[in-house]
Design an enzyme around this catalytic site. Structure first.
Site, PDB file in Angstrom:
ATOM      1  N   ASP A   1       0.826  -1.221   0.000  1.00 43.41           N
ATOM      2  CA  ASP A   1       0.000   0.000   0.000  1.00 43.41           C
ATOM      3  C   ASP A   1       0.854   1.263   0.000  1.00 43.41           C
ATOM      4  OD1 ASP A   1      -2.427   1.295  -0.108  1.00 43.41           O
ATOM      5  OD2 ASP A   1      -2.656   1.373   2.075  1.00 43.41           O
TER       6      ASP A   1
ATOM      7  N   ASN B   1     -10.664  -3.187  -5.525  1.00 45.91           N
ATOM      8  CA  ASN B   1      -9.900  -2.217  -6.316  1.00 45.91           C
ATOM      9  C   ASN B   1     -10.483  -1.955  -7.710  1.00 45.91           C
ATOM     10  OD1 ASN B   1      -6.729  -3.219  -4.834  1.00 45.91           O
ATOM     11  ND2 ASN B   1      -7.971  -1.434  -4.361  1.00 45.91           N
TER      12      ASN B   1
HETATM   13  C1  IPE Z   1      -1.616   0.002  -3.360  1.00 51.49           C
HETATM   14  O1  IPE Z   1      -1.348   1.343  -3.426  1.00 51.49           O
HETATM   15  C2  IPE Z   1      -1.779  -0.632  -4.705  1.00 51.49           C
HETATM   16  C3  IPE Z   1      -3.135  -1.094  -4.975  1.00 51.49           C
HETATM   17  C4  IPE Z   1      -4.118  -1.112  -4.124  1.00 51.49           C
HETATM   18  C5  IPE Z   1      -3.403  -1.578  -6.318  1.00 51.49           C
HETATM   19  P1  IPE Z   1      -2.517   2.390  -3.482  1.00 51.49           P
HETATM   20  O2  IPE Z   1      -2.839   2.660  -4.917  1.00 51.49           O
HETATM   21  O3  IPE Z   1      -3.666   1.983  -2.652  1.00 51.49           O
HETATM   22  O4  IPE Z   1      -1.826   3.660  -2.863  1.00 51.49           O
HETATM   23  P2  IPE Z   1      -2.495   4.746  -1.943  1.00 51.49           P
HETATM   24  O5  IPE Z   1      -3.062   4.047  -0.751  1.00 51.49           O
HETATM   25  O6  IPE Z   1      -3.565   5.417  -2.766  1.00 51.49           O
HETATM   26  O7  IPE Z   1      -1.378   5.665  -1.603  1.00 51.49           O
HETATM   27  C1  IPE Z   2      -5.338  -2.748  -0.010  1.00 47.68           C
HETATM   28  O1  IPE Z   2      -5.042  -1.441  -0.309  1.00 47.68           O
HETATM   29  C2  IPE Z   2      -5.363  -3.564  -1.255  1.00 47.68           C
HETATM   30  C3  IPE Z   2      -4.076  -3.753  -1.907  1.00 47.68           C
HETATM   31  C4  IPE Z   2      -2.942  -3.298  -1.489  1.00 47.68           C
HETATM   32  C5  IPE Z   2      -4.118  -4.535  -3.090  1.00 47.68           C
HETATM   33  P1  IPE Z   2      -6.184  -0.375  -0.560  1.00 47.68           P
HETATM   34  O2  IPE Z   2      -5.511   0.926  -0.754  1.00 47.68           O
HETATM   35  O3  IPE Z   2      -7.099  -0.829  -1.637  1.00 47.68           O
HETATM   36  O4  IPE Z   2      -6.989  -0.429   0.805  1.00 47.68           O
HETATM   37  P2  IPE Z   2      -7.898   0.647   1.488  1.00 47.68           P
HETATM   38  O5  IPE Z   2      -8.873   1.148   0.446  1.00 47.68           O
HETATM   39  O6  IPE Z   2      -7.029   1.748   1.974  1.00 47.68           O
HETATM   40  O7  IPE Z   2      -8.565  -0.079   2.618  1.00 47.68           O
HETATM   41 MG    MG Z   3      -4.148   2.309  -0.697  1.00 41.38          MG
END
Ligand code: IPE
Ligand code: IPE
Ligand code: MG
Length: 247
Positions: free
Chosen positions: A26, A74
């Site tokens: 994340d 996602n």
């Molecule tokens: C995690 O990074 C990757 C996926 C969930 C695909 P994020 O895209 O959630 O990054 P933040 O949380 O917006 O910074």
């Molecule tokens: C969790 O990250 C899912 C992945 C890293 C694939 P998200 O960014 O989607 O989670 P939330 O929305 O902050 O809970």
């Molecule tokens: Mg995230």
């Protein structure tokens, strides 16, 4: 990188390495935003970090690394972002197919792959096939994965087997575990969440019943082997009781 750890007597002696580490990848979006880059630049940087950390885990003797790369939730993201992630996945799988034999890395995808493109499904099937010839470190990549969906899928599969007379025994936890994507793999000892959030976000709900959690504000693309060392150190300082009492 390898020298880091092989010279580090602490790991040599401790033999307290977790067998299985799980990581919620994340913080990619925020990493990109900080740099005024599109979110997909964060995902690209995050995929490079994954490669480094997977290599490092293998070098230090971790047996299993399970990462959360794309959740069932996602899909709510903008089409452009989801498309970018799928493209990255395609690129990653091609490279994996090219390199996994040489690097001696087994790979499994956890999740409902039927929603992915036929091309991605084909690449995943190829990595499965290659993995059969490899022994040793295993990387599990969770794609279109949700912990609740996994439990429901397992319950359905058990019900079908029961109806077909393939199983007659009363359902036990061990049997149920064998209906999970993680069948045959020990539960994660250590679960790491970078990116500063303190939640599971539907990751490995069944398997993390007794995992030790480690959180860090470091955004995933900035995550380093040193940070992993810190997480393992923290893990080593924990007292795992599994509901019992310390003798
Ligand atoms: C995690 O990074 C990757 C996926 C969930 C695909 P994020 O895209 O959630 O990054 P933040 O949380 O917006 O910074
Ligand atoms: C969790 O990250 C899912 C992945 C890293 C694939 P998200 O960014 O989607 O989670 P939330 O929305 O902050 O809970
Ligand atoms: Mg995230």
């Amino acid at each position: 990188m390898a020298e880091n750890i092989t010279n580090n007597a602490a790991w040599e002696q401790a033999k307290c390495l977790p067998r299985h580490i799980a990581i919620i990848l994340d913080g990619n979006g925020r990493w990109a935003k900080k740099r005024l880059l599109p979110r997909n630049a964060g995902h690209l940087a995050g995929s490079e970090t994954f490669r480094n950390i997977a290599t490092y885990c293998k070098e230090i003797g971790i047996e299993y690394l399970t990462v959360y790369a794309f959740s069932t939730e996602n899909w709510k993201r903008p089409e452009e972002e989801v498309g970018g992630i799928m493209k990255l996945l395609d690129k990653y799988l091609h490279e994996a197919i090219r390199d996994m034999r040489e690097k001696n890395i087994r790979m499994k995808v956890f999740g409902d792959v039927s929603r992915l493109s036929p091309q991605l499904q084909q690449l995943i099937a190829e990595t499965d096939e290659i993995s059969k010839d490899i022994e040793g470190f295993q990387a599990n990549i969770c794609i279109n994965y949700g912990g609740r969906a996994e439990i429901v899928r397992a319950a359905q599969a058990y019900a079908e087997d029961y109806a077909a007379g393939k199983v007659t025994d009363e359902l036990t936890e061990d049997m149920f575990s064998n209906y999970m994507y993680s069948a045959g793999i020990p539960d994660p000892d250590l679960l790491i969440r970078p990116g500063g959030e303190y939640r599971l976000s539907n990751f490995l709900l069944w398997q993390c019943a007794y995992s030790e959690f480690y959180y860090t504000d470091t955004l995933w693309p900035d995550f380093t082997p040193q940070e992993l060392d810190k997480a393992i150190e923290a893990y080593n300082s924990r007292d795992r009781r599994f509901g019992g009492v310390k003798p």
